[in-house]
Motif scaffolding. Sequence first.
Motif, PDB file in Angstrom:
ATOM      1  N   SER A  21      23.418  48.147  31.246  1.00 20.06           N
ATOM      2  CA  SER A  21      23.401  49.415  31.974  1.00 20.06           C
ATOM      3  C   SER A  21      24.182  49.229  33.272  1.00 20.06           C
ATOM      4  CB  SER A  21      21.959  49.830  32.275  1.00 20.06           C
ATOM      5  OG  SER A  21      21.921  51.032  33.019  1.00 20.06           O
ATOM      6  N   ALA A  22      25.043  50.193  33.585  1.00 21.88           N
ATOM      7  CA  ALA A  22      25.855  50.135  34.804  1.00 21.88           C
ATOM      8  C   ALA A  22      25.551  51.340  35.677  1.00 21.88           C
ATOM      9  CB  ALA A  22      27.345  50.107  34.448  1.00 21.88           C
ATOM     10  N   VAL A  23      25.598  51.108  36.997  1.00 17.89           N
ATOM     11  CA  VAL A  23      25.375  52.179  37.966  1.00 17.89           C
ATOM     12  C   VAL A  23      26.643  52.329  38.790  1.00 17.89           C
ATOM     13  CG1 VAL A  23      23.970  53.023  39.875  1.00 17.89           C
ATOM     14  CG2 VAL A  23      22.909  51.643  38.067  1.00 17.89           C
ATOM     15  N   VAL A  24      27.268  53.493  38.710  1.00 17.63           N
ATOM     16  CA  VAL A  24      28.466  53.807  39.489  1.00 17.63           C
ATOM     17  C   VAL A  24      28.035  54.732  40.619  1.00 17.63           C
ATOM     18  CG1 VAL A  24      30.782  54.776  39.464  1.00 17.63           C
ATOM     19  CG2 VAL A  24      29.903  53.594  37.434  1.00 17.63           C
ATOM     20  N   ILE A  25      28.191  54.273  41.854  1.00 12.24           N
ATOM     21  CA  ILE A  25      27.763  55.060  43.013  1.00 12.24           C
ATOM     22  C   ILE A  25      28.967  55.803  43.565  1.00 12.24           C
ATOM     23  CG2 ILE A  25      26.732  54.962  45.305  1.00 12.24           C
ATOM     24  CD1 ILE A  25      25.287  52.418  44.414  1.00 12.24           C
ATOM     25  N   GLY A  26      28.943  57.120  43.431  1.00 13.25           N
ATOM     26  CA  GLY A  26      30.057  57.955  43.852  1.00 13.25           C
ATOM     27  C   GLY A  26      30.381  58.971  42.775  1.00 13.25           C
ATOM     28  N   VAL A  27      30.917  60.107  43.174  1.00 15.20           N
ATOM     29  CA  VAL A  27      31.257  61.165  42.213  1.00 15.20           C
ATOM     30  C   VAL A  27      32.652  61.716  42.499  1.00 15.20           C
ATOM     31  CG1 VAL A  27      28.947  61.869  41.491  1.00 15.20           C
ATOM     32  CG2 VAL A  27      29.863  62.746  43.632  1.00 15.20           C
ATOM     33  N   GLY A  28      33.611  60.784  42.678  1.00 14.77           N
ATOM     34  CA  GLY A  28      35.012  61.149  42.817  1.00 14.77           C
ATOM     35  C   GLY A  28      35.789  60.687  41.603  1.00 14.77           C
ATOM     36  N   ARG A  58      34.631  55.954  32.724  1.00 13.95           N
ATOM     37  CA  ARG A  58      35.357  56.155  31.463  1.00 13.95           C
ATOM     38  C   ARG A  58      35.803  54.831  30.859  1.00 13.95           C
ATOM     39  NH1 ARG A  58      39.227  58.524  33.449  1.00 13.95           N
ATOM     40  NH2 ARG A  58      40.887  57.007  33.133  1.00 13.95           N
ATOM     41  N   MET A  59      36.293  53.916  31.698  1.00  8.81           N
ATOM     42  CA  MET A  59      36.743  52.627  31.178  1.00  8.81           C
ATOM     43  C   MET A  59      35.580  51.819  30.618  1.00  8.81           C
ATOM     44  SD  MET A  59      39.933  52.857  31.505  1.00  8.81           S
ATOM     45  CE  MET A  59      40.387  51.193  31.048  1.00  8.81           C
ATOM     46  N   LEU A  60      34.405  51.938  31.216  1.00  8.98           N
ATOM     47  CA  LEU A  60      33.225  51.256  30.676  1.00  8.98           C
ATOM     48  C   LEU A  60      32.837  51.796  29.311  1.00  8.98           C
ATOM     49  CD1 LEU A  60      31.064  51.025  33.926  1.00  8.98           C
ATOM     50  CD2 LEU A  60      31.924  49.077  32.616  1.00  8.98           C
ATOM     51  N   ALA A  61      33.180  53.048  29.043  1.00  9.69           N
ATOM     52  CA  ALA A  61      32.791  53.674  27.779  1.00  9.69           C
ATOM     53  C   ALA A  61      33.901  53.649  26.735  1.00  9.69           C
ATOM     54  CB  ALA A  61      32.362  55.124  28.034  1.00  9.69           C
ATOM     55  N   ARG A  62      35.104  53.303  27.132  1.00 10.38           N
ATOM     56  CA  ARG A  62      36.226  53.292  26.200  1.00 10.38           C
ATOM     57  C   ARG A  62      36.043  52.198  25.142  1.00 10.38           C
ATOM     58  NH1 ARG A  62      39.456  57.627  25.497  1.00 10.38           N
ATOM     59  NH2 ARG A  62      40.708  58.193  27.303  1.00 10.38           N
ATOM     60  N   GLY A  63      36.546  52.476  23.940  1.00  8.64           N
ATOM     61  CA  GLY A  63      36.545  51.486  22.869  1.00  8.64           C
ATOM     62  C   GLY A  63      37.882  50.779  22.774  1.00  8.64           C
ATOM     63  N   THR A  64      37.905  49.687  22.016  1.00 10.22           N
ATOM     64  CA  THR A  64      39.124  48.892  21.852  1.00 10.22           C
ATOM     65  C   THR A  64      40.251  49.729  21.280  1.00 10.22           C
ATOM     66  OG1 THR A  64      37.692  47.016  21.379  1.00 10.22           O
ATOM     67  CG2 THR A  64      40.027  46.739  20.924  1.00 10.22           C
ATOM     68  N   VAL A  68      27.545  47.439  27.146  1.00 12.81           N
ATOM     69  CA  VAL A  68      27.102  48.539  27.996  1.00 12.81           C
ATOM     70  C   VAL A  68      26.844  49.779  27.132  1.00 12.81           C
ATOM     71  CG1 VAL A  68      27.729  50.103  29.864  1.00 12.81           C
ATOM     72  CG2 VAL A  68      28.330  47.682  30.010  1.00 12.81           C
ATOM     73  N   THR A  69      25.638  50.313  27.228  1.00  7.35           N
ATOM     74  CA  THR A  69      25.288  51.536  26.492  1.00  7.35           C
ATOM     75  C   THR A  69      24.856  52.674  27.423  1.00  7.35           C
ATOM     76  OG1 THR A  69      23.013  50.755  26.194  1.00  7.35           O
ATOM     77  CG2 THR A  69      24.597  50.269  24.434  1.00  7.35           C
ATOM     78  N   ARG A  70      24.567  52.360  28.684  1.00 10.22           N
ATOM     79  CA  ARG A  70      24.155  53.377  29.645  1.00 10.22           C
ATOM     80  C   ARG A  70      24.998  53.254  30.910  1.00 10.22           C
ATOM     81  NH1 ARG A  70      22.243  54.981  25.793  1.00 10.22           N
ATOM     82  NH2 ARG A  70      20.132  55.726  25.308  1.00 10.22           N
ATOM     83  N   ILE A  71      25.586  54.366  31.315  1.00  6.97           N
ATOM     84  CA  ILE A  71      26.399  54.402  32.525  1.00  6.97           C
ATOM     85  C   ILE A  71      25.871  55.544  33.382  1.00  6.97           C
ATOM     86  CG2 ILE A  71      28.724  54.657  33.469  1.00  6.97           C
ATOM     87  CD1 ILE A  71      29.629  53.886  30.467  1.00  6.97           C
ATOM     88  N   HIS A  72      25.363  55.217  34.545  1.00  4.60           N
ATOM     89  CA  HIS A  72      24.822  56.217  35.459  1.00  4.60           C
ATOM     90  C   HIS A  72      25.828  56.437  36.587  1.00  4.60           C
ATOM     91  CE1 HIS A  72      20.847  55.516  33.585  1.00  4.60           C
ATOM     92  NE2 HIS A  72      21.231  54.248  33.562  1.00  4.60           N
ATOM     93  N   MET A  73      26.283  57.658  36.770  1.00  4.45           N
ATOM     94  CA  MET A  73      27.166  57.994  37.885  1.00  4.45           C
ATOM     95  C   MET A  73      26.353  58.849  38.855  1.00  4.45           C
ATOM     96  SD  MET A  73      31.115  59.250  37.849  1.00  4.45           S
ATOM     97  CE  MET A  73      30.832  60.643  36.794  1.00  4.45           C
ATOM     98  N   VAL A  74      26.223  58.375  40.098  1.00  2.08           N
ATOM     99  CA  VAL A  74      25.223  58.933  41.005  1.00  2.08           C
ATOM    100  C   VAL A  74      25.884  59.389  42.308  1.00  2.08           C
ATOM    101  CG1 VAL A  74      22.992  58.522  42.102  1.00  2.08           C
ATOM    102  CG2 VAL A  74      23.598  57.247  40.030  1.00  2.08           C
ATOM    103  N   GLY A  75      25.542  60.602  42.734  1.00  2.00           N
ATOM    104  CA  GLY A  75      26.030  61.140  43.996  1.00  2.00           C
ATOM    105  C   GLY A  75      24.882  61.486  44.919  1.00  2.00           C
ATOM    106  N   ARG A  76      25.126  61.366  46.230  1.00  3.26           N
ATOM    107  CA  ARG A  76      24.046  61.636  47.182  1.00  3.26           C
ATOM    108  C   ARG A  76      23.899  63.120  47.483  1.00  3.26           C
ATOM    109  NH1 ARG A  76      26.013  62.131  52.511  1.00  3.26           N
ATOM    110  NH2 ARG A  76      28.254  61.815  52.668  1.00  3.26           N
ATOM    111  N   ARG A  77      24.931  63.906  47.130  1.00  5.92           N
ATOM    112  CA  ARG A  77      24.847  65.354  47.316  1.00  5.92           C
ATOM    113  C   ARG A  77      24.857  66.035  45.952  1.00  5.92           C
ATOM    114  NH1 ARG A  77      28.616  67.617  51.963  1.00  5.92           N
ATOM    115  NH2 ARG A  77      30.308  66.727  50.729  1.00  5.92           N
ATOM    116  N   GLY A  78      25.055  67.350  45.946  1.00  6.77           N
ATOM    117  CA  GLY A  78      24.915  68.114  44.725  1.00  6.77           C
ATOM    118  C   GLY A  78      26.188  68.244  43.917  1.00  6.77           C
TER     119      GLY A  78
END
Length: 452
Positions: free
Chosen positions: A143-150, A158-164, A185-195
């Motif tokens: 599981s990966a956590v990406v902090i930011g929504v840019g 996307r690169m974490l989810a791309r296949g060969t 990796v089967t879970r990728i969380h992209m997290v933002g502090r605002r809406g």
Amino acid sequence: MLRVAVVGSGPSGCYTAQHLVQLDPGARVDVLDRLPCPYGLVRYGVAPDHEKIKSLQNGLRTVLEHERVRFLGAVPVGPDGVPAARLRELYHAVVHCVGAAADRRLGIPGEDLPGSWSATEFVSWYSAHPDAADTGFLRGVRSAVVIGVGNVAVDVARMLARGTRELRPTDMPDAALTALAASEVTRIHMVGRRGPAQARFTTKELRELGTLPDTAVQADADDASLDPAFADPSGLPPPRRRNVEVLRAWTAPPRADALRLIRLRFFLRPVEVLARNGRVGAVRFERTVPDGLGGITGTGRFEDIEGQLVLRSVGYRGVPPAGLPFDAATGTVPHLAGRVLRGGAVAPGEYVAGWIKRGPTGVIGTNRSCAKETVTSLLQDAPSLTARALPDDPLPALRAEGVDPVLWQGWQSIERAESRLGASLGRGVVKLADWTSLMAAARDAGEAVTGP
């Protein structure tokens, strides 16, 4: 004859060179870069599966192949290379186009745990930047956590989810391709502090997440409902309204047959990276809510999101260029329409363009107008700058400083080597990923080099 050194061969540097030779028919420009390869972030920052954006290299190539422009790669400027003061002696003017090289930090406990990285470090690895280290980013990661929504956050998710199958046709280095192919990796969380209405990704990039094979995308409906504009986005500016409309379509439960899930979370502020067995195990977030003034406020309620890999994507920051004044508050060089200011006064012959001038804002095309403003200032100053005599060619003096530039023929030799490498692997062009290979390929050019 005006002779100018442009430090940096990314878009801002190339557009600066382009404006110089277009607006002054006698100008001669040396474009210096500390790397042996040109194009800056277009080569080392654009995701390898974004071929259309990467094709911008073709336009930059045209600039660097101009008869009055010369590329000088592998030329560091500063304490480990050519002193900035020496450049000012060898050229009538020096334009620094060095970008914003540092990542912003979160400033929270646990940020430096093994498994916690800046998104730029991850991007540099899969983009074959020669300074990047293969740190086993994906080893043991579920599981990966990406902090930011840019857009950079979207890229790394996307690169974490791309296949060969999708990555093999790209120029990604083989080691990175192999590691991503073996990823668990089967879970990728992209997290933002605002809406969601404040997220900074572009709609085109965002929609691309929904096209990934074997991957479902879900926007958390409970998070999104905290944003008043989510229920009725009609009053938002068009780009943000389109983002919200895409996210609204992703609030349904994800399909059960997907191998991977990208989950977009909002109104969560990171407060601590938590350790598990000596490395990253989770990130603790505080729930935030809109404050009614366009910002957010904390609620004192917390949530932990599991992840063995944390990638922070919260922006860039300029670092002090060697020999230039620097405003630490803005992360930029003080300037007046591109003219460097020292103690509030214009420094003759010193200029800036790009992110080190204006901060990390805008898109690649923004560098055109930024560079033109600087070049306009420089050409206004040219009559006084060219009154100073210079050597016929600064290249021998640069070599006397201990550098051995990679010229255009050397870069072309690198390109040929990357084509051969790709062919040997049954792929297209594959980037060389380390200094030794790049420099060996560059020195294999075997051609006498002359310049303007």
